[in-house]
Design an enzyme around this catalytic site. Structure first.
Site, PDB file in Angstrom:
ATOM      1  N   CYS A   1       0.656  -1.287   0.432  1.00 22.29           N
ATOM      2  CA  CYS A   1       0.098  -0.172   0.251  1.00 22.29           C
ATOM      3  C   CYS A   1       0.409   1.538   0.274  1.00 22.29           C
ATOM      4  O   CYS A   1       1.987   1.436   0.370  1.00 22.29           O
ATOM      5  CB  CYS A   1      -0.555   0.051   1.466  1.00 22.29           C
ATOM      6  SG  CYS A   1      -2.131  -1.174   1.301  1.00 22.29           S
TER       7      CYS A   1
ATOM      8  N   LYS B   1       7.596  -5.325  -1.624  1.00 21.20           N
ATOM      9  CA  LYS B   1       8.133  -3.710  -0.949  1.00 21.20           C
ATOM     10  C   LYS B   1       8.629  -3.959   0.679  1.00 21.20           C
ATOM     11  O   LYS B   1       9.605  -4.666   1.341  1.00 21.20           O
ATOM     12  CB  LYS B   1       8.896  -3.090  -1.821  1.00 21.20           C
ATOM     13  CG  LYS B   1      10.297  -2.546  -1.637  1.00 21.20           C
ATOM     14  CD  LYS B   1      10.889  -3.207  -2.242  1.00 21.20           C
ATOM     15  CE  LYS B   1      12.871  -3.146  -1.467  1.00 21.20           C
ATOM     16  NZ  LYS B   1      13.899  -4.727  -1.880  1.00 21.20           N
TER      17      LYS B   1
HETATM   18  C1  F6R Z   1      13.246 -10.941   0.509  1.00 23.31           C
HETATM   19  C2  F6R Z   1      12.564  -9.697   0.883  1.00 23.31           C
HETATM   20  C3  F6R Z   1      12.200  -9.995   2.328  1.00 23.31           C
HETATM   21  C4  F6R Z   1      12.385  -8.580   3.333  1.00 23.31           C
HETATM   22  C5  F6R Z   1      11.719  -8.558   4.553  1.00 23.31           C
HETATM   23  C6  F6R Z   1      12.011  -7.785   4.949  1.00 23.31           C
HETATM   24  O1  F6R Z   1      13.760 -10.350  -0.660  1.00 23.31           O
HETATM   25  O2  F6R Z   1      12.897  -8.817   0.656  1.00 23.31           O
HETATM   26  O3  F6R Z   1      12.602 -10.750   2.807  1.00 23.31           O
HETATM   27  O4  F6R Z   1      13.847  -8.918   4.118  1.00 23.31           O
HETATM   28  O5  F6R Z   1      10.226  -8.420   4.783  1.00 23.31           O
HETATM   29  O6  F6R Z   1      12.046  -6.043   4.539  1.00 23.31           O
HETATM   30  P1  F6R Z   1      12.904  -5.025   5.484  1.00 23.31           P
HETATM   31  O7  F6R Z   1      14.146  -5.574   4.780  1.00 23.31           O
HETATM   32  O8  F6R Z   1      12.067  -4.228   4.738  1.00 23.31           O
HETATM   33  O9  F6R Z   1      12.442  -5.141   6.406  1.00 23.31           O
END
Ligand code: F6R
Length: 602
Positions: A2, A597
């Site tokens: 979102c 993301k």
């Molecule tokens: C895998 C990926 C996710 C993130 C996870 C944590 O490619 O990107 O497993 O690593 O959702 O996200 P952050 O690093 O933003 O806390």
């Protein structure tokens, strides 16, 4: 997950549309905008991508609010897409988060006769606001009604409303929200600071527990504490300066690469020195905090949890007892904090700094007095604000949904801190990292290695299952490699310690089962070679990622000549393989299905 973009400017709807495109990377399945035209709110919503709209007609307006939705409650439909319009059309509303008590609130509203048209939890907020406005004989939404309703919502939510009177009102308690302005008198709200960079010159992070109100009538802006409902003094910060400090390049294009992911994988050969650039005093401070602590935890989710897991492994090797905690499984670990939380340190990795699962545990730990050391890639993110000591990864924006360069950056941070704790001199580490960067550049430029990887990817395109074996220093590299293969090329990939093989996993190996094996030149090599023999004895096909070849290997992917940074180089082949496989299969490499993301809901 979102995204919100709102604009008070000339051609506001167009600005919102373009702003939403810059936050597309967060992941979404539908989108919508509400624009104020002659005192009426005009709603446009669609399922699918913004880029599908080739001939979108923008209306002339100075105020518009947009949202990209990643479905949680209710399917991917136009009706469920945000914004949601009040029945009296006095406001339209977007939400990031989940109203955890929505079932109870919904049935209360239904018994009052409220008629729901969507399946979302968001519409409950609309219904509650309408009901409260009615009770207060309000025609336009007031700040006190908004605050009163917001306090009824359980969970971490950020809500933004556009009113027919020309106001933008928001309360943040979860997902990030940033306000921005420029010298032409334009005003913006966005889910991240980077997306506002073409529009705004100054920005301000709206903090959890704050309400922000922009009134287009007189261009006034105020921020209130939702507990006291009193105004608070706030300042806008120059945006350029902040981006410079974080070494965020303004170039967020794909260059000549066919995907952001491929670009970001290649950037890994030039960004590693940035991870420790200008950070010597902070690294020395972090090392002291960790050495003095009675309990050390590492915390993260997904790829970030593999990077923290590896950091915990390295710290244990220096003799520091470190517990690696996946944020969503933190419950039992929190009990340990009852003993000596004030002398505990938690190292937290997060690319976005906005992961709800992670930040929730950080808040709980912080409340108990645990010292938080975080390593993030997003300036101004929530996690940096929760930290006692915060590092910027400085690897530049990561726009592909799957993490690559941020993961490598985190792992390098972990290697560096444990090297410092072991007594390495910071300047020597800088030299070593520069040498490795040079070797990695040579490796990427080596056509025969790159073609070999492409050919292997092509051969693997039809496989449905793939196993990845690593051990010791490369155990977490095997888990991360498997995750990348699952996320982007949608194959069933599992990472294991090679030690696990004969305890069960070997039952899955039959003729031609592909097995990716990560081999380091260390004491685990002999074990890895035995595992490879065992796989071959059952007809499995081995693809070995290693510095040196061996007659046992069916396929060999050559690594750069490094022992200290073998973890970093070992995950790159799987990143490339999954990218090439996805392209062969016609998948969207940058926006894999179902993934977002920034995972800002629990
Ligand atoms: C895998 C990926 C996710 C993130 C996870 C944590 O490619 O990107 O497993 O690593 O959702 O996200 P952050 O690093 O933003 O806390």
């Amino acid at each position: 997950m979102c995204g919100i973009y709102a604009s008070y400017s000339l051609k506001a709807e167009k600005k919102v549309f373009e702003g939403l495109k810059r936050i597309e990377y967060r992941g979404y399945d539908s989108w919508g905008v509400a624009t104020l035209v002659d005192g009426k709110l005009l709603l446009k919503k669609e399922v699918g991508k913004l880029s599908d709209q080739k001939n979108f007609k923008f209306v002339e307006s100075k105020l518009s609010l947009g949202h990209t939705r990643w479905a949680t409650h209710g399917g991917v439909t136009k009706v469920n897409a945000h914004p949601h319009l009040a029945k009296n059309k006095s406001f339209a509303l977007v939400q990031n988060g989940v109203v955890e008590n929505y079932q109870k609130l919904k049935s209360e509203l239904q018994s009052d006769g409220y008629n729901f048209i969507s399946q979302t939890d968001t519409e409950v907020i609309v219904g509650l606001l309408e009901k409260e406005m009615e009770l207060n004989f309000e025609k336009t939404l007031s700040t006190s009604v908004f605050i009163k309703v917001f306090k009824k919502l359980a969970g971490r939510n950020t809500v933004l409303v556009i009113t027919s009177e020309g106001q933008l009102m928001t309360i943040r308690d979860g997902s990030p929200l940033v306000a921005g302005k420029n010298s032409q008198g334009e005003f913006y709200f966005s889910s991240d600071v980077l997306s506002m960079s073409p529009d705004a010159e100054k920005y301000m992070v709206i903090k959890s527990g704050e309400m922000a109100v922009f009134n287009s009538e007189d261009s006034s802006f105020s921020v209130l504490d939702i507990k006291t409902e009193q105004k608070i003094k706030t300042d806008f910060i120059p945006l350029e300066h902040k981006l410079d400090l974080a070494n965020i390049t303004m170039d967020i294009g794909k260059d000549s690469y066919e995907s952001y992911m491929l670009k970001e994988i290649h950037e890994q050969s030039s960004m590693l020195p940035n991870v420790i650039r200008d950070s010597k005093p902070k690294f020395l401070m972090a090392a002291e905090m960790i050495k003095k602590a009675k309990q050390v935890f590492t915390l993260g989710c997904g790829s970030a949890s593999y990077a923290t897991g590896h950091t915990a492994y390295l710290l244990r090797k220096t003799g520091i007892l470190t517990l690696a905690v996946e944020a969503y499984e933190a419950d039992s670990y929190l009990e340990l904090l009852n003993n000596d939380s004030k002398n505990s340190v938690c190292i937290v990795f997060s690319q976005s700094g906005e992961t709800a699962d992670t930040n929730e545990i950080v808040e709980l730990m912080k409340a108990k007095g645990v010292k938080i050391i975080s390593v993030v890639n997003m300036p101004g993110s929530t996690l940096t604000q929760l930290s006692d000591l915060s590092f910027m990864l400085q690897v530049g924006p990561e726009l592909a949904v799957a993490s690559t360069k941020a993961f490598l950056g985190h792992v390098l941070w972990g290697i560096t801190i444990s090297d410092i704790i072991c007594g390495s001199k910071f300047n020597d580490l800088e030299i070593k990292i520069n040498e490795f960067e040079y070797k990695l550049k040579e490796w990427f430029a080596n056509k025969s290695i790159q073609n070999n990887i492409k050919n292997i990817a092509k051969k693997l395109t039809k496989c449905e299952h793939l196993f990845v074996l690593g051990r010791g220093n490369l155990y977490y590299a095997s888990l991360e490699s498997a995750l990348k293969l699952k996320e982007i090329s949608y194959i069933h990939a599992e990472g294991f310690s090679s030690g696990e093989l004969k305890h069960g996993v070997i039952a899955l190996i039959s003729k031609d089962t592909p097995v990716l094996c990560l081999v380091a030149e260390d004491k685990n090599k002999a074990n890895m070679l035995s595992a490879i023999s065992e796989v071959k004895a059952r007809g499995g096909k081995t693809i070995v990622i290693a510095k040196e070849n061996n007659e046992l290997y069916d396929n060999w992917i050559q690594l750069p000549d490094t022992n200290d940074y073998v973890f970093l180089s070992s995950v790159i082949p799987a990143q490339l393989i999954t990218c090439f496989m996805a392209v062969e299969k016609g998948y969207d490499v940058d926006k894999p299905r179902n993934l977002a993301k920034s995972v800002t809901v629990k």
